[in-house]
Design a protein around this motif. Structure first.
Motif, PDB file in Angstrom:
ATOM      1  N   PHE A 175      29.784  -2.450  36.860  1.00  0.00           N
ATOM      2  CA  PHE A 175      29.898  -1.967  38.243  1.00  0.00           C
ATOM      3  C   PHE A 175      28.645  -2.080  39.104  1.00  0.00           C
ATOM      4  CE2 PHE A 175      33.388  -0.119  35.884  1.00  0.00           C
ATOM      5  CZ  PHE A 175      34.457  -0.435  36.714  1.00  0.00           C
ATOM      6  N   LEU A 176      27.610  -2.788  38.639  1.00  0.00           N
ATOM      7  CA  LEU A 176      26.419  -2.964  39.482  1.00  0.00           C
ATOM      8  C   LEU A 176      26.790  -3.822  40.691  1.00  0.00           C
ATOM      9  CD1 LEU A 176      23.418  -2.080  39.259  1.00  0.00           C
ATOM     10  CD2 LEU A 176      22.918  -4.393  38.461  1.00  0.00           C
ATOM     11  N   SER A 177      26.346  -3.421  41.868  1.00  0.00           N
ATOM     12  CA  SER A 177      26.729  -4.154  43.078  1.00  0.00           C
ATOM     13  C   SER A 177      25.668  -4.019  44.159  1.00  0.00           C
ATOM     14  CB  SER A 177      28.051  -3.597  43.617  1.00  0.00           C
ATOM     15  OG  SER A 177      28.311  -4.085  44.911  1.00  0.00           O
ATOM     16  N   THR A 178      25.459  -5.110  44.904  1.00  0.00           N
ATOM     17  CA  THR A 178      24.544  -5.045  46.051  1.00  0.00           C
ATOM     18  C   THR A 178      25.292  -4.640  47.323  1.00  0.00           C
ATOM     19  OG1 THR A 178      24.916  -7.423  46.278  1.00  0.00           O
ATOM     20  CG2 THR A 178      22.866  -6.731  45.206  1.00  0.00           C
ATOM     21  N   GLY A 179      26.606  -4.487  47.203  1.00  0.00           N
ATOM     22  CA  GLY A 179      27.395  -4.111  48.378  1.00  0.00           C
ATOM     23  C   GLY A 179      27.714  -5.286  49.274  1.00  0.00           C
ATOM     24  N   ASP A 180      27.390  -6.516  48.788  1.00  0.00           N
ATOM     25  CA  ASP A 180      27.748  -7.721  49.555  1.00  0.00           C
ATOM     26  C   ASP A 180      28.101  -8.829  48.567  1.00  0.00           C
ATOM     27  OD1 ASP A 180      25.363  -8.714  48.510  1.00  0.00           O
ATOM     28  OD2 ASP A 180      24.222  -8.246  50.319  1.00  0.00           O
ATOM     29  N   SER A 181      28.232 -10.057  49.076  1.00  0.00           N
ATOM     30  CA  SER A 181      28.717 -11.145  48.212  1.00  0.00           C
ATOM     31  C   SER A 181      27.698 -11.574  47.152  1.00  0.00           C
ATOM     32  CB  SER A 181      29.102 -12.357  49.063  1.00  0.00           C
ATOM     33  OG  SER A 181      27.958 -12.767  49.800  1.00  0.00           O
ATOM     34  N   GLY A 182      26.435 -11.113  47.283  1.00  0.00           N
ATOM     35  CA  GLY A 182      25.426 -11.446  46.264  1.00  0.00           C
ATOM     36  C   GLY A 182      25.857 -10.971  44.886  1.00  0.00           C
ATOM     37  N   LEU A 183      26.127  -9.685  44.802  1.00  0.00           N
ATOM     38  CA  LEU A 183      26.647  -9.067  43.561  1.00  0.00           C
ATOM     39  C   LEU A 183      27.794  -8.163  43.983  1.00  0.00           C
ATOM     40  CD1 LEU A 183      23.934  -7.492  41.200  1.00  0.00           C
ATOM     41  CD2 LEU A 183      25.432  -9.440  40.739  1.00  0.00           C
ATOM     42  N   PRO A 184      28.997  -8.700  44.092  1.00  0.00           N
ATOM     43  CA  PRO A 184      30.075  -7.893  44.673  1.00  0.00           C
ATOM     44  C   PRO A 184      30.488  -6.670  43.834  1.00  0.00           C
ATOM     45  CG  PRO A 184      30.861 -10.088  44.055  1.00  0.00           C
ATOM     46  CD  PRO A 184      29.387 -10.093  43.851  1.00  0.00           C
ATOM     47  N   VAL A 230      33.546  -0.389  44.135  1.00  0.00           N
ATOM     48  CA  VAL A 230      33.083  -0.490  45.527  1.00  0.00           C
ATOM     49  C   VAL A 230      34.131  -1.231  46.356  1.00  0.00           C
ATOM     50  CG1 VAL A 230      30.604  -0.501  45.027  1.00  0.00           C
ATOM     51  CG2 VAL A 230      31.854  -2.650  44.980  1.00  0.00           C
ATOM     52  N   VAL A 231      34.105  -1.001  47.654  1.00  0.00           N
ATOM     53  CA  VAL A 231      34.934  -1.814  48.556  1.00  0.00           C
ATOM     54  C   VAL A 231      34.201  -3.143  48.705  1.00  0.00           C
ATOM     55  CG1 VAL A 231      35.851  -2.010  50.901  1.00  0.00           C
ATOM     56  CG2 VAL A 231      35.883   0.199  49.720  1.00  0.00           C
ATOM     57  N   ASP A 232      34.742  -4.183  48.077  1.00  0.00           N
ATOM     58  CA  ASP A 232      34.012  -5.461  47.968  1.00  0.00           C
ATOM     59  C   ASP A 232      34.588  -6.559  48.849  1.00  0.00           C
ATOM     60  OD1 ASP A 232      36.401  -5.834  46.704  1.00  0.00           O
ATOM     61  OD2 ASP A 232      35.585  -6.609  44.835  1.00  0.00           O
ATOM     62  N   GLY A 233      35.659  -6.244  49.602  1.00  0.00           N
ATOM     63  CA  GLY A 233      36.250  -7.271  50.459  1.00  0.00           C
ATOM     64  C   GLY A 233      37.129  -8.252  49.709  1.00  0.00           C
ATOM     65  N   ASP A 234      37.293  -8.059  48.395  1.00  0.00           N
ATOM     66  CA  ASP A 234      38.081  -8.996  47.577  1.00  0.00           C
ATOM     67  C   ASP A 234      39.052  -8.220  46.700  1.00  0.00           C
ATOM     68  OD1 ASP A 234      39.067 -10.990  45.985  1.00  0.00           O
ATOM     69  OD2 ASP A 234      37.144 -11.674  45.210  1.00  0.00           O
ATOM     70  N   PHE A 235      38.537  -7.639  45.616  1.00  0.00           N
ATOM     71  CA  PHE A 235      39.437  -6.816  44.800  1.00  0.00           C
ATOM     72  C   PHE A 235      39.957  -5.653  45.642  1.00  0.00           C
ATOM     73  CE2 PHE A 235      40.920  -3.783  41.728  1.00  0.00           C
ATOM     74  CZ  PHE A 235      41.518  -4.586  40.774  1.00  0.00           C
ATOM     75  N   LEU A 236      39.039  -5.017  46.383  1.00  0.00           N
ATOM     76  CA  LEU A 236      39.403  -3.961  47.335  1.00  0.00           C
ATOM     77  C   LEU A 236      39.024  -4.443  48.731  1.00  0.00           C
ATOM     78  CD1 LEU A 236      38.112  -0.809  45.418  1.00  0.00           C
ATOM     79  CD2 LEU A 236      40.486  -1.564  45.653  1.00  0.00           C
ATOM     80  N   PRO A 237      39.963  -5.056  49.436  1.00  0.00           N
ATOM     81  CA  PRO A 237      39.630  -5.640  50.735  1.00  0.00           C
ATOM     82  C   PRO A 237      39.286  -4.608  51.801  1.00  0.00           C
ATOM     83  CG  PRO A 237      41.874  -6.222  50.049  1.00  0.00           C
ATOM     84  CD  PRO A 237      41.344  -5.292  49.019  1.00  0.00           C
ATOM     85  N   ASP A 238      39.598  -3.332  51.535  1.00  0.00           N
ATOM     86  CA  ASP A 238      39.410  -2.303  52.569  1.00  0.00           C
ATOM     87  C   ASP A 238      39.249  -0.960  51.860  1.00  0.00           C
ATOM     88  OD1 ASP A 238      39.373  -0.934  54.980  1.00  0.00           O
ATOM     89  OD2 ASP A 238      41.250  -1.795  55.728  1.00  0.00           O
ATOM     90  N   GLN A 239      39.024   0.101  52.630  1.00  0.00           N
ATOM     91  CA  GLN A 239      38.970   1.446  52.049  1.00  0.00           C
ATOM     92  C   GLN A 239      40.306   1.751  51.354  1.00  0.00           C
ATOM     93  OE1 GLN A 239      36.358   3.514  51.870  1.00  0.00           O
ATOM     94  NE2 GLN A 239      35.111   1.998  52.923  1.00  0.00           N
ATOM     95  N   PRO A 240      40.280   2.481  50.233  1.00  0.00           N
ATOM     96  CA  PRO A 240      41.528   2.766  49.507  1.00  0.00           C
ATOM     97  C   PRO A 240      42.645   3.312  50.401  1.00  0.00           C
ATOM     98  CG  PRO A 240      39.662   3.472  48.177  1.00  0.00           C
ATOM     99  CD  PRO A 240      39.096   3.006  49.494  1.00  0.00           C
ATOM    100  N   SER A 241      42.296   4.187  51.354  1.00  0.00           N
ATOM    101  CA  SER A 241      43.357   4.792  52.182  1.00  0.00           C
ATOM    102  C   SER A 241      44.119   3.767  53.015  1.00  0.00           C
ATOM    103  CB  SER A 241      42.762   5.864  53.104  1.00  0.00           C
ATOM    104  OG  SER A 241      41.698   5.304  53.846  1.00  0.00           O
ATOM    105  N   ASN A 242      43.533   2.574  53.195  1.00  0.00           N
ATOM    106  CA  ASN A 242      44.206   1.535  54.001  1.00  0.00           C
ATOM    107  C   ASN A 242      44.947   0.508  53.151  1.00  0.00           C
ATOM    108  OD1 ASN A 242      43.107   2.720  56.273  1.00  0.00           O
ATOM    109  ND2 ASN A 242      41.246   1.493  56.158  1.00  0.00           N
ATOM    110  N   LEU A 243      45.080   0.763  51.841  1.00  0.00           N
ATOM    111  CA  LEU A 243      45.659  -0.257  50.958  1.00  0.00           C
ATOM    112  C   LEU A 243      46.986   0.171  50.324  1.00  0.00           C
ATOM    113  CD1 LEU A 243      42.371  -1.406  49.137  1.00  0.00           C
ATOM    114  CD2 LEU A 243      43.626  -2.637  50.932  1.00  0.00           C
ATOM    115  N   PHE A 244      47.544   1.297  50.795  1.00  0.00           N
ATOM    116  CA  PHE A 244      48.744   1.818  50.125  1.00  0.00           C
ATOM    117  C   PHE A 244      49.993   0.964  50.331  1.00  0.00           C
ATOM    118  CE2 PHE A 244      46.116   5.267  49.005  1.00  0.00           C
ATOM    119  CZ  PHE A 244      46.732   5.883  47.918  1.00  0.00           C
TER     120      PHE A 244
END
Length: 558
Positions: A167-176, A306-320
């Protein structure tokens, strides 16, 4: 002569009973052979341990397909856990090569076919865990044997990466980030493609998991990447909305890890992290500090999805909308917060020491930090409203447990259930509360006698431990375990916990936004076990009243 014929027939039937096995199974990677375990006359289970569902993953990279193998893979040993820190956080153990799964297939008189399949994801705060779970009197906690045998379903348990490697992430596409969630997705897809060869129905797959595993299940229902791969899902004491289940500042954690392992914190950082020895990276995870009233331990779980724009394209509340066709069953234990709160407040379990009201206030202030002083005051007024002028120690301690349970587990789960019901098209929604008193709350045991179902107490019942280790339990625990296995496997079979192969003690109604009914699960169930509006006052407090206050103490609420 007639007697001899009968005897001969019996002997023959015994011979065929023991031969009820899948034998060698052909999968996309190659052939596998497990072990057949006899459980009784005309009852056996095939167990396959350590089947790879993906290749050994690259450090901080998505999983890739397994290249396959020659000959027959002897699937008789569990694979190692994914590389992780030890409980004492002083060393690491496990392996990078850990993307394996285990399968239990029950058989009756004939080899099974077209059975529902249930895929298990373990908990461990996204930091630790393994698909076997702790060893329980030579009997792994997550052994699928009892569920498979009683419920006549296939059980699959899965390894996925945890901690920095997951789960390590930079919060962008570097390390999603989200590598552990991709591992789970990869396992789901493998089961969907291969379970038919094991006698399973690829169109009837249910995910289930507890704590971080329950939150993982929740995320797998929300991602667009699983469309059509599974039909149902069960979250036990964990959903995407749990405050510990989503990392809001992943970049900060990654900078700390980079400094610990000696990587530069500039544009060379990602390449350096990826080339760092995996055990060194695993060790560099932020330490889970001992909790205190001002800094609850659960707030130290800093590596999570994390919200990575790929696996989770948006905040969880917007993905139901992605879960609209999935049947969803979710719930909590009535004292899920006890395990954590009793460690955050030092005096909690000491019979000779009083817990000061001040400690409960500090704990609540830590949980309502974002809502400022006004938020804390409103919340404290709510939680102490039934105290009277001189609250007893039991009242004070139970309030502290409620604060932890509500904020970390119950309210997020109710939010998830409510949103699932709101967006569902064909998917059904079910809600539960487990209220069986803790086994550690009996005389001579370490817990106060009022402690209900603590965090992780559900696991032993779902996995049938009162049947496999009967000396540790009483008849009431076997009743409860039978009920939970019945509800869970009926739900996996039909999408309705009341309908399937197993009898249930009480008909569990669907959760709807208007009725908000739930099932209160314990060993002594009857019609009054159906309740509604679970802790609605406190759900409203945390989801509506507190968020409407800005942290400056200016209130928009009435």
């Amino acid at each position: 002569m007639e007697k001899l014929k009968i005897l001969f027939a019996v002997v023959l039937s015994l011979g065929t009973a023991s031969a009820t096995s899948l034998g060698v199974v052909h999968t996309e990677g190659g052939s596998v052979q497990g072990q057949n375990i006899r459980l009784g006359l005309f009852r056996s289970v095939d167990v396959f341990k350590g089947i790879p569902f993906a290749a050994k993953p690259g450090t901080l990279e998505k999983p890739k397909p397994h290249p396959g193998w020659d000959g027959i893979l002897k699937a008789t040993k569990f694979a190692q856990r994914c590389l992780q820190i030890s409980m004492l956080q002083t060393s690491t153990f496990g392996s990078e090569d850990c993307l394996y799964l285990n399968i239990w297939v029950p058989h009756g008189r004939h080899v099974s076919s077209n059975l529902p399949a249930m895929i298990w994801f373990y908990g461990g705060g996204f930091m630790v865990g393994g698909s076997m779970g702790p060893n329980f009197l030579n009997n792994y906690l997550y052994s699928g044997q009892e569920i498979a045998d009683q419920g006549n379903v296939i059980v699959v348990s899965v390894g996925y990466r945890v901690g920095t490697l997951g789960f390590l992430s930079t919060g962008d596409s570097g390390l999603p980030g989200n590598y552990g969630l991709w591992d789970q997705h990869s396992a789901i897809a493998w089961v969907h493609r291969n379970i038919h060869s094991f006698g399973g129905d690829p169109n009837n797959i249910t995910l289930f998991g507890e704590s971080a595993g329950g939150a993982s299940v929740s995320y797998q229902t929300l991602t667009p990447h699983n469309k059509g791969l599974f039909k149902r899902a069960i979250s036990q004491s964990g959903v995407a909305f749990c405050p510990w289940a989503l990392s809001r500042n992943p970049h900060k954690v990654t900078l700390e890890v980079a400094e610990k392992v000696g990587c530069p914190i500039d544009d060379r950082m990602v390449a350096c992290l990826k080339s760092t020895d995996a055990a060194t990276l695993a060790m560099a995870a932020p330490k889970i500090k001992q909790g205190s009233p001002d800094s609850p331990a659960v707030k130290n779980l800093l590596l999570s999805p994390v919200v990575d724009g790929d696996f989770l394209p948006d905040q969880p509340s917007n993905l139901f909308h992605n879960s609209a066709d999935i049947d969803y069953l979710a719930g909590v234990n009535d004292m899920d917060g006890h395990l954590f709160t009793s460690k955050d407040i030092p005096s909690f379990n000491d019979e000779n020491q009083e817990t000061p009201i001040e400690d409960v206030k500090r704990l609540l202030a830590a949980y309502t930090k974002e809502n400022g002083q006004a938020g804390f005051e409103i919340a404290f007024a709510e939680y102490s409203s039934n105290w009277g002028p001189t609250p007893s120690q039991d009242t004070i301690k139970r309030t502290a447990v409620d604060i932890g349970t509500d904020s970390m587990f119950l309210v997020p789960t109710q939010t998830s259930i409510f949103l699932h019901a709101a967006y569902a098209t064909s998917g059904r929604t079910y809600s539960y509360l487990l209220s069986e008193p803790s086994l550690l709350a009996r005389p001579g045991k370490p817990y106060h006698d009022w402690v209900g179902a603590d965090h992780a107490d559900d696991l032993q019942y779902v996995f049938g431990k009162p049947f496999t280790t009967p000396k540790a339990y009483g008849d009431r625990h076997r009743d409860l375990s039978g009920y939970m296995i019945a509800y869970w496997t009926n739900f996996a079979r039909t999408g309705n916990p009341n309908e399937g192969n197993m009898k249930v003690p009480v008909t569990w109604p669907e959760f709807t936004r208007t009725g908000q009914q739930f099932l209160n699960i314990n060993a002594k169930m009857n019609e009054s076990s159906i309740e509604k509006e679970m802790r609605l006052r406190f759900v409203r407090l945390w989801t509506s009243t507190l968020p409407s206050l800005s942290s400056y103490g200016v209130t928009d609420a009435e």
